[in-house]
Design an enzyme around this catalytic site. Structure first.
Site, PDB file in Angstrom:
ATOM      1  N   ASP A   1      -2.489  -8.107  -3.033  1.00  0.00           N
ATOM      2  CA  ASP A   1      -2.298  -6.897  -3.627  1.00  0.00           C
ATOM      3  C   ASP A   1      -1.046  -6.907  -4.643  1.00  0.00           C
ATOM      4  O   ASP A   1      -0.938  -5.881  -5.240  1.00  0.00           O
ATOM      5  CB  ASP A   1      -2.307  -5.511  -2.773  1.00  0.00           C
ATOM      6  CG  ASP A   1      -1.077  -5.654  -1.684  1.00  0.00           C
ATOM      7  OD1 ASP A   1      -0.265  -6.708  -1.726  1.00  0.00           O
ATOM      8  OD2 ASP A   1      -0.814  -4.560  -1.220  1.00  0.00           O
TER       9      ASP A   1
ATOM     10  N   ASP B   1       3.379  -4.903  -7.575  1.00  0.00           N
ATOM     11  CA  ASP B   1       3.044  -4.494  -6.232  1.00  0.00           C
ATOM     12  C   ASP B   1       2.302  -3.482  -6.284  1.00  0.00           C
ATOM     13  O   ASP B   1       2.848  -2.284  -6.583  1.00  0.00           O
ATOM     14  CB  ASP B   1       4.218  -4.869  -5.287  1.00  0.00           C
ATOM     15  CG  ASP B   1       3.674  -5.321  -4.029  1.00  0.00           C
ATOM     16  OD1 ASP B   1       2.596  -5.346  -3.571  1.00  0.00           O
ATOM     17  OD2 ASP B   1       4.545  -5.718  -3.221  1.00  0.00           O
TER      18      ASP B   1
ATOM     19  N   LYS C   1       8.262   1.973   8.131  1.00  0.00           N
ATOM     20  CA  LYS C   1       7.407   1.278   7.076  1.00  0.00           C
ATOM     21  C   LYS C   1       6.373   0.673   7.678  1.00  0.00           C
ATOM     22  O   LYS C   1       5.224   0.803   7.356  1.00  0.00           O
ATOM     23  CB  LYS C   1       8.220   0.711   6.289  1.00  0.00           C
ATOM     24  CG  LYS C   1       7.599  -0.115   5.301  1.00  0.00           C
ATOM     25  CD  LYS C   1       8.585  -0.928   4.382  1.00  0.00           C
ATOM     26  CE  LYS C   1       7.627  -1.707   3.394  1.00  0.00           C
ATOM     27  NZ  LYS C   1       8.577  -2.674   2.489  1.00  0.00           N
TER      28      LYS C   1
END
Length: 1187
Positions: free
Chosen positions: A1142, A915, A984
């Site tokens: 991604d 990742d 986050k």
């Protein structure tokens, strides 16, 4: 009969108009007398000028009406010449019709009109000539011109002429018509560049209308109603305002029909219509003429020579015929036959387009292939061809019926009764809908009195009536208990009809057989028992298409229906369902009075502040479905994974499924601007090859894990493990009587809110449950299969699997049950990568190095093995992971590997993920050459992996501590509550354009999840923290904000000037943002008027959305470019590679290789002057200059 009917009808109209003239004159005269009598004495005698003026107006009105009579009389000739009478022989007496000589009196009548003007204006001031008379004079001139052009074709109206004429006469006829084609083409070729530019603008403005007209004509022709199609085109052409909506491709549709029939005179007439419309014939127009000649062997070579000469004068070559035209059936062979009459040795020059103009990023990839090792599939050629046949059967059926994974409980007496009742009702509904549909079709066929008006009749003749009925009943069976929006339901019905129609079109065009031949040879490239090739799937497929050039093309240019058409057709079917689907009211309770009641109800509800139409099933139907507990699910074929490797994308319009229509780029319903932009693009090879690589990855099911998940699903679900519980676990709806006087107003309001919340909760639970049911049922259906996911992309270039429910982009559950079909040995480091991957899935050790994570995994091997052996009865360590099901699957793989005789030789099918570390910030840091920011997102080598979220949280904590020391109360309240989890989401999304308002909502949600945090401080705390997060990011990423601001300001200025934001990715993919001011289009239907909001393809862009979306969309396009580059180079290295944006997946054996390719391609991407090239592009496109 048809001709005589037209003459009688017109004569009748003439008589009516003559009577009208007499009536109007008398009325005007009597009105003058009456008005004079009613006026006061002082106004009894009008002024002389007024009287003269009034008499003049009356005389002009009579002149206009008389001229209209003459026009109607001459219309008889035109009607006979234009009429659709080709199915009947023309009687010889047609030449003796007295109206045929009528045009000779036109000039005399005009002279009479002029004389009458002079007579009535004598002695008065010269008035302005009547605008109606001027308009009629212009129409007379146009009529005369039409008659002159059509004189050569009046003798050959009937299509039977070809069969009855001598060959010599037919040859002379072809010569005359070729002259007409030449004249028409020559005159239209004189159109100036400004006219062409104006045409482009008009085509853009009329895009949806043109698409609707094309769809209507093609539907008529497919249904065999050529007469309707021909009359419709003529009616559109005759009305000037509607003629502007036509383009050359619309006229070409009828040319192809006449070419199939070999009627060259009709093609000549269409060329004349093109000339009248001011349009220029294109290569497809000449192709139709040549095809028609090719079907008439007796045509003189002079005819063909003239056609080819005129085509060359218009700048078209012979090769253009075979490279630009989309052939169906035997069209190509007939055109080639005609061409070879003049050029006997001609061979179409069809060459495989090489990637010579590829973007600089991939030039070496295409030119230097000596070290490429393209992977093979673990199947023989025979096995792949067998799989192709199975997939073809699935797509031809258009639907797939599978078993549900819900537990098959013992069939009780009530269940058997309900299933029988439900089956009887379906049979009864079929009997009700079938005659209703046929009656509606008959009405639509009769009510089309205005030929130029589109209606749904041809779209209801594309299939058997029973197939439409089956589609409607299937939608009733699949309808959720809460009902469905009318717009969504209608759209689904319309799309199902279009899908079946598209599949049948390909059958009729004879493309299925050719597809099978090409696919059979194409499997040589993929099969393990064939030689190795040094070409890519797209290149091989294009090569085979060229080699097997005879016959139809696989992508025959079928028109996609506009969204408004599918919605209108679907609404028509929904209206029929609501009106004709009935059920007995006493079917479940004999105590009730028996009467037929509707199964579906049309009602209105609110979504936000908008009122929308809603279709809701009757409670009796819901109860029957729930008690019957039927265990079959029916899906559209495109919902299922493919049973064979997908067809490679070779162009914007061809790829993925065998027969089912699919789009290269996903767009909102009705949007066409992306497709237009893609078709103009010269080279999309790298993008197409990347999608093909992703789609060629074969998958299989992790059966052991699937069985565990199904067992929990059929028990009572688990919120902790993300398995939705059944509706039996839903909260009970509170019952109260709003009229009960014992409740106060506040208590009633509170109970009403509780009821609304309970209904909302039930609805959410049902949606989640059905979503999980679909995914698990599809997985269970494919449990013993190998399958593939064809891919396409969104407008930013981000790739997605085409099957919507079950794919590797799904939740933790669906990802966990997917394995690579191909297995590879773990090798020396594969087991280590499995262990590191497991630790990553737990969410632990974020700041630890790879070695640290590996050591941690070794310390918990007992828990790993226990989880693998006893997932539901052991320690259940895996349940505490961030991604519990993927963690359990990894535990099982590790256990199997360590227990094998030699772990390095253990064949693993498990995908290992790598990742990205906040990819958006990585791209910004690379664009701005920001060393500090790059370090925090792992673009710079470090001893331990950096975690940007923890870094921002630490910086925010430092700011908070200073403010707390200075006495700020909210900073003191937040002590001990600032964590990585709190910041986050905001850090992740700020790079994608989240505002402070949106960031505050994200932080507020995280704070509410903390039980210990005081709820009365949430609002102040979220305001305070979002400011600190933005400040911290600005300090850590110095170049990010400047680049974002520049992108935003550029988009603002461009959209303010009336343009939409466009750019081109480093791989050459053109991108345009689909954000425009919303316009409304009202779809009028019997059931209700639907207000369709259209915010795509409009003229005026939405400035706010354009500027806010440009920075994140630009970064998304860079991210997708990097993924595609990695995909291509992994494929050339022989790796299995798939991605979830991604997050890159591969075998444990090849993780190191994939990581190396990933880093190399990121460096290669950002070695390009990306921002400079973007600036140059924007200046050139929007400012008309370059740097």
């Amino acid at each position: 009969m048809i001709q005589d009917g037209g003459i009688y009808r017109t004569a009748y109209l003439v008589n009516i108009l003559l009577f009208s003239c007499f009536f109007v004159f008398c009325f005007c005269f009597s009105e003058t007398q009456v008005n004079l009598q009613r006026r006061n004495v002082s106004f009894v005698i009008p002024k002389a000028e007024d009287a003269k003026k009034r008499v003049l107006e009356q005389s002009q009105l009579l002149d206009v009406l008389e001229a209209r009579i003459q026009q109607l009389q001459t219309d008889i000739v035109l009607d006979v010449q234009h009429a659709k009478v080709q199915f009947v022989k023309v009687p010889p007496a047609i030449k003796d019709v007295p109206f045929a000589r009528q045009p000779k009196s036109i000039s005399k009548e005009n002279a009479d009109i002029s004389t009458s003007e002079k007579t009535f204006t004598k002695g008065t001031s010269k008035p302005h000539s009547s605008r109606w008379i001027k308009k009629l004079n212009e129409e007379w001139k146009n009529k005369q011109k039409k008659e002159k052009n059509l004189q050569t074709s009046t003798k050959i109206i009937s299509t039977t002429a070809k069969e009855t004429m001598p060959l010599s006469q037919l040859s002379r006829q072809c010569g005359k018509l070729s002259d007409e084609i030449q004249v028409a083409a020559t005159s239209t070729a004189e159109t100036t560049g400004n006219d062409n530019a104006q045409m482009d603008r008009e085509e853009t403005a009329y895009g949806d209308i043109q698409l609707s007209i094309r769809s209507y004509l093609e539907a008529c022709i497919f249904a065999g109603d050529i007469d309707r199609a021909h009359c419709f085109l003529l009616s559109q052409h005759r009305v000037m305002s509607r003629r502007k909506q036509l383009n050359t491709s619309i006229y070409n549709i009828m040319m192809r029909v006449w070419a199939k029939k070999g009627v060259l005179n009709q093609i000549g007439r269409v060329f004349i219509l093109l000339e009248e419309a001011g349009l220029k014939p294109n290569v497809a127009s000449y192709c139709a003429a040549l095809e028609c000649i090719g079907r008439s062997p007796s045509c003189s070579p002079k005819v063909i020579n003239r056609c080819l000469h005129q085509m060359e004068e218009d700048g078209m070559s012979l090769d253009d015929l075979f490279t630009q035209c989309l052939f169906q059936e035997d069209e190509r062979d007939k055109v080639l036959r005609a061409v070879r009459v003049i050029h006997p040795d001609y061979q179409p020059c069809l060459k495989l387009t090489q990637s010579q103009c590829s973007p600089s990023l991939v030039q070496d990839f295409y030119k230097k292939r000596e070290n490429h090792q393209y992977p093979k599939l673990d199947f023989t050629k025979e096995e792949l061809n067998e799989r192709f046949k199975r997939q073809l059967d699935v797509e031809q059926a258009c639907t797939v019926t599978i078993d549900s994974v819900e537990v098959a409980k013992p069939v009780t007496e009530n269940m058997a009764k309900m299933r029988k009742l439900f089956a009887e009702q379906r049979a009864q509904w079929q009997k009700s809908l079938l005659p209703a549909l046929r009656a509606s079709k008959m009405n639509l066929a009769k009510t089309n009195t205005r030929d130029y008006k589109l209606n749904l009749y041809p779209f209801l003749c594309l299939m058997d009536d029973t197939e439409y009925v089956d589609i409607m009943i299937q939608s009733v069976t699949n309808m959720p208990p809460r009902g469905e929006s009318l717009k969504i339901l209608a759209g689904d019905l319309g799309n199902r009809v279009f899908t079946k129609y598209s599949v049948r079109q390909k059958h009729r065009n004879q493309t299925v057989e050719k597809l099978g031949n090409i696919y059979n040879t194409y499997t040589d490239l993929l099969a393990k028992d064939s030689k190795k090739y040094d070409v890519l799937p797209r290149e091989q497929w294009c090569k085979l298409e060229i080699e097997q050039g005879s016959g139809p093309m696989l992508h025959g240019g079928e028109t996609s229906w506009p969204y408004i058409l599918t919605l209108e057709l679907g609404t028509f079917l929904v209206d029929m369902m609501v009106k004709h689907l009935k059920i007995n009211s006493d079917i479940l309770n004999p105590a009730f009075d028996r009467k037929l009641i509707p199964v579906l109800y049309h009602m209105y509800t609110f979504r936000s502040t908008r009122q929308i139409g809603f279709i809701k099933p009757h409670p009796i139907l819901i109860q029957m479905q729930q008690e019957a507990m039927e265990t079959k699910l029916t899906f559209d074929s495109y919902v299922m994974p493919m049973l064979c490797p997908p067809v490679p994308w070779t162009s914007v319009k061809f790829g993925a499924y065998l027969l089912t229509p699919s789009k290269l780029m996903r767009t909102t319903d009705g949007a066409t601007q992306h497709e237009v932009l893609l078709e103009k693009c010269q080279n999309l090879h790298a993008v197409l090859d990347s999608l093909n690589q992703l789609g060629n990855c074969a998958w299989k099911i992790n059966k052991r894990l699937l069985d565990i998940i199904i067992s929990i699903f059929n028990d009572r679900g688990s919120d902790k493990l993300d398995i939705p519980p059944p509706l039996s676990e839903a909260p009970k709806l509170p019952h109260f009587n709003p009229q009960d006087p014992t409740y106060t107003a506040s208590e009633k309001a509170h109970m009403k809110r509780d009821l609304i919340n309970a209904k909302k909760k039930c609805s959410e639970m049902h949606s989640l449950r059905m979503d999980a049911l679909y995914k698990l049922s599809i997985a269970n259906y494919m449990r013993d299969e190998i399958f593939w996911f064809p891919h396409n992309m969104d407008f930013r270039g981000r790739t997605y699997p085409c099957p919507p429910y079950f794919n590797h982009l799904g939740s933790d559950v669906t990802r966990a049950i997917l394995l690579f079909a191909e297995g590879k040995p773990l090798g020396p480091k594969g087991l280590d990568w499995l262990k590191i991957h497991l630790v990553n899935l737990t969410g632990l050790k974020k700041r630890s190095s790879l070695q640290g994570r590996l050591e941690y995994a070794n310390t918990i091997m007992e828990d790993i093995l226990d989880s693998a052996d006893n997932p539901l009865n052991g320690k259940k360590w895996w349940m505490n992971a961030d991604e519990p099901w993927q963690a359990l699957a990894c535990c099982m793989e590790i256990a199997n590997a360590v227990r094998s005789p030699n772990p390095t030789q253990f064949i693993s099918h498990f995908p290992v993920h790598q990742d990205g570390s906040c990819n958006g910030l990585q791209h910004y840091a690379a664009l701005g050459r920001d060393v500090i920011g790059a370090t925090s997102v792992n673009l710079v080598p470090c001893d331990v992996p950096q975690d940007v979220y923890s870094g921002v949280a630490q910086q925010v904590e430092e700011f908070r501590a200073k403010d707390a020391a200075n006495g700020l109360k909210i900073a003191q309240v937040l002590e001990g509550f600032i964590s990585r989890k709190v910041v986050k989401q905001t850090v992740m999304t700020v790079v994608y354009g989240v505002t402070r308002y949106g960031g505050r909502l994200q932080i507020e949600k995280r704070l509410k999840e903390i039980d210990e945090f005081p709820k009365d401080h949430v609002w102040d705390a979220s305001h305070y923290l979002v400011r600190l997060v933005f400040s911290g990011l600005k300090e850590m990423f110095t170049g990010t904000r400047e680049i974002q601001d520049w992108l935003t300001e550029s988009a603002r200025l461009i959209s303010k000037s009336g343009h939409t934001m466009e750019w081109v990715t480093p791989l050459g993919l053109p991108i345009i943002q689909p954000y425009h001011r919303t316009r409304h289009q009202v779809l009028k239907s019997t059931i209700q008027h639907i207000n369709v909001q259209i915010n795509h393809d409009a003229k005026e862009p939405d400035t706010v959305k354009q500027k806010n979306a440009f920075p994140p969309n630009f970064i998304h396009s860079l991210d997708s470019t990097h993924m595609m580059l990695t995909s291509l180079h992994c494929y050339s290295a022989g790796l299995t590679f798939v991605s979830v944006h991604d997050c890159f997946w591969t075998h444990a054996l090849t993780v190191d290789t994939m990581n190396k390719v990933c880093r190399e391609q990121f460096v290669a991407l950002h070695s390009q002057p990306i921002l400079q090239e973007l600036s140059n592009f924007l200046l050139q496109k929007y400012c008309g200059s370059t740097l």
